[in-house]
Design an enzyme around this catalytic site. Structure first.
Site, PDB file in Angstrom:
ATOM      1  N   ASP A  38     -32.562 -42.342 -22.212  1.00 29.79           N
ATOM      2  CA  ASP A  38     -31.437 -43.703 -22.345  1.00 29.79           C
ATOM      3  C   ASP A  38     -31.032 -43.892 -22.940  1.00 29.79           C
ATOM      4  OD1 ASP A  38     -33.013 -44.660 -19.883  1.00 29.79           O
ATOM      5  OD2 ASP A  38     -33.725 -46.513 -21.338  1.00 29.79           O
ATOM      6  N   ASP A  87     -39.057 -40.968 -21.596  1.00 32.51           N
ATOM      7  CA  ASP A  87     -38.295 -42.901 -21.645  1.00 32.51           C
ATOM      8  C   ASP A  87     -37.034 -43.302 -22.017  1.00 32.51           C
ATOM      9  OD1 ASP A  87     -37.987 -44.511 -20.151  1.00 32.51           O
ATOM     10  OD2 ASP A  87     -39.767 -45.434 -20.242  1.00 32.51           O
ATOM     11  N   TYR A 107     -48.147 -42.895 -21.392  1.00 29.71           N
ATOM     12  CA  TYR A 107     -48.138 -44.573 -20.014  1.00 29.71           C
ATOM     13  C   TYR A 107     -49.505 -44.224 -19.397  1.00 29.71           C
ATOM     14  CZ  TYR A 107     -43.287 -44.829 -21.401  1.00 29.71           C
ATOM     15  OH  TYR A 107     -42.189 -45.833 -22.551  1.00 29.71           O
TER      16      TYR A 107
END
Length: 362
Positions: free
Chosen positions: A253, A249, A138
């Site tokens: 989740d 990330d 990212y």
């Protein structure tokens, strides 16, 4: 006694609703003389009105006040010319400008919540995903290459400094916990793809180096694809998982799904001197304004914020308030007094908030 000033960004979609709920619960737990919320603007809705996603006045408040509480940001139709969502830029700018290098996502199965993993309905899931927050894949956001509409590339960045500090954060966190539910062992699991890419082999090697300073904490390893299986088959093995930005990330989740979903999943983005707290869910514009969103993730993020402030200011009264909030949420869910719709109940956002506050006041 100190009054803690919190820069508060309600944001977009359900953000204002869940933020109001968190403010009510935090005020009930601490009292209005101990905590003050200063509302500031930011997010996709603000961008639509002004062309700014993060005004400088908001950044200054986030920099100068004691902590940041954030509702949610982003609207699917509000994008930059390259197609990326504007709302994400709010916390990304704060992340990089305030160097919030550690993203902490607790994964804990609360009493009264049914897990999709049938063997764990009675409990046994309690770990934290620690995600490196400023590097990894990212870090390439806004800097990737799009060549003649034929080829696109983004760069994965892993530095020694970034990995040393996230590994130290993870080991230090494991040292403060009670170990994995399965065996009580304090351990950090390094999630990577060290068998394929040099960047991840470098990440693992530095985690090994940092481990030498934490001999009381164990270490093990899992490739990013394999860990998704382990998180479903034996989640009680995990205590703290540390991962590069993108892998962290994704797996956080997945972990949230095993304990009830994003609506009850808190998160904190933490640096040396600043920290931002928000529910791990998105802005859910499809249910905004209907009073049906679950406030639990934002409320529990507020409790995380109090614990961080307690450490920063050596104030045990904040830890006590955070513990009471956690117990109140769990009691409300366990007794069935109020259950949000994403967990199969019928409680509105307001009803859930009121139930938590009543339990705190009892």
């Amino acid at each position: 006694m100190k009054t803690y000033r919190i820069a508060t960004i309600a944001g977009d979609g359900i953000g204002p609703e869940v933020t109001r709920s968190a403010l009510e619960v935090l005020t009930e737990a601490l009292g209005s003389s101990r905590i003050a919320f200063e509302m500031v603007e930011g997010g996709a809705t603000h961008y639509q009105r002004t062309g700014e996603v993060l005004p400088e006045s908001t950044f200054a408040a986030c920099r100068d006040l004691d902590a940041i509480l954030h509702g949610a940001a982003g609207l699917p139709g509000v994008t930059y010319p390259d197609g990326t969502e504007v709302g994400n830029e709010l916390h990304l700018q704060l992340r990089f400008r305030l160097d919030l290098y550690a993203n902490m996502r607790p994964i804990r199965l609360l009493r009264g919540v049914r897990s999709p993993l049938r063997d764990f309905d009675g409990g046994g899931i309690d770990y934290v995903v620690v995600r490196e927050n400023t590097e990894g894949l990212y870090a390439s956001r806004g800097a990737g290459v799009l060549l003649r509409d034929e080829m696109a590339s983004d760069t994965l960045v892993v530095t020694r400094k970034g990995t040393e500090r996230i590994a130290s954060f993870a080991f230090d966190l494991a040292r403060s916990r009670n170990g994995a539910p399965r065996d009580g062992t304090s351990r950090v699991t390094v999630c990577d793809k060290a068998n394929i890419l040099r960047s991840y082999a470098f990440f693992r090697a530095i985690c090994d180096e940092i481990h030498a300073s934490f001999p009381d904490v164990g270490i093990d390893y899992a490739y990013a694809d394999a860990i998704t299986v382990h998180m479903l088959k034996r989640p009680d093995h995990f205590d703290v998982i540390v991962a590069e930005n993108m892998f962290g990330d994704i797996i956080s989740d997945l972990g949230a799904a095993t304990v009830g979903g994003m609506g009850i999943s808190p998160s904190g983005e933490i640096g040396e001197n600043h920290a931002l707290f928000q529910g791990a869910h998105g802005s859910a514009p499809d249910i905004a304004g209907q009073n049906v969103a679950s406030p639990v993730a934002t409320v529990l993020s507020g409790a995380l914020m109090l614990r961080w402030l307690a450490r920063q200011h050596d104030d045990p009264s904040l830890t006590d308030a955070a513990d009471r909030i956690d117990r109140a949420v769990e009691q409300v869910l366990a007794t069935g007094e109020s259950v949000p719709r994403d967990l199969g109940g019928t409680a509105s956002c307001t009803e859930m908030t009121q139930a938590i506050c009543r339990t705190l006041a009892a």
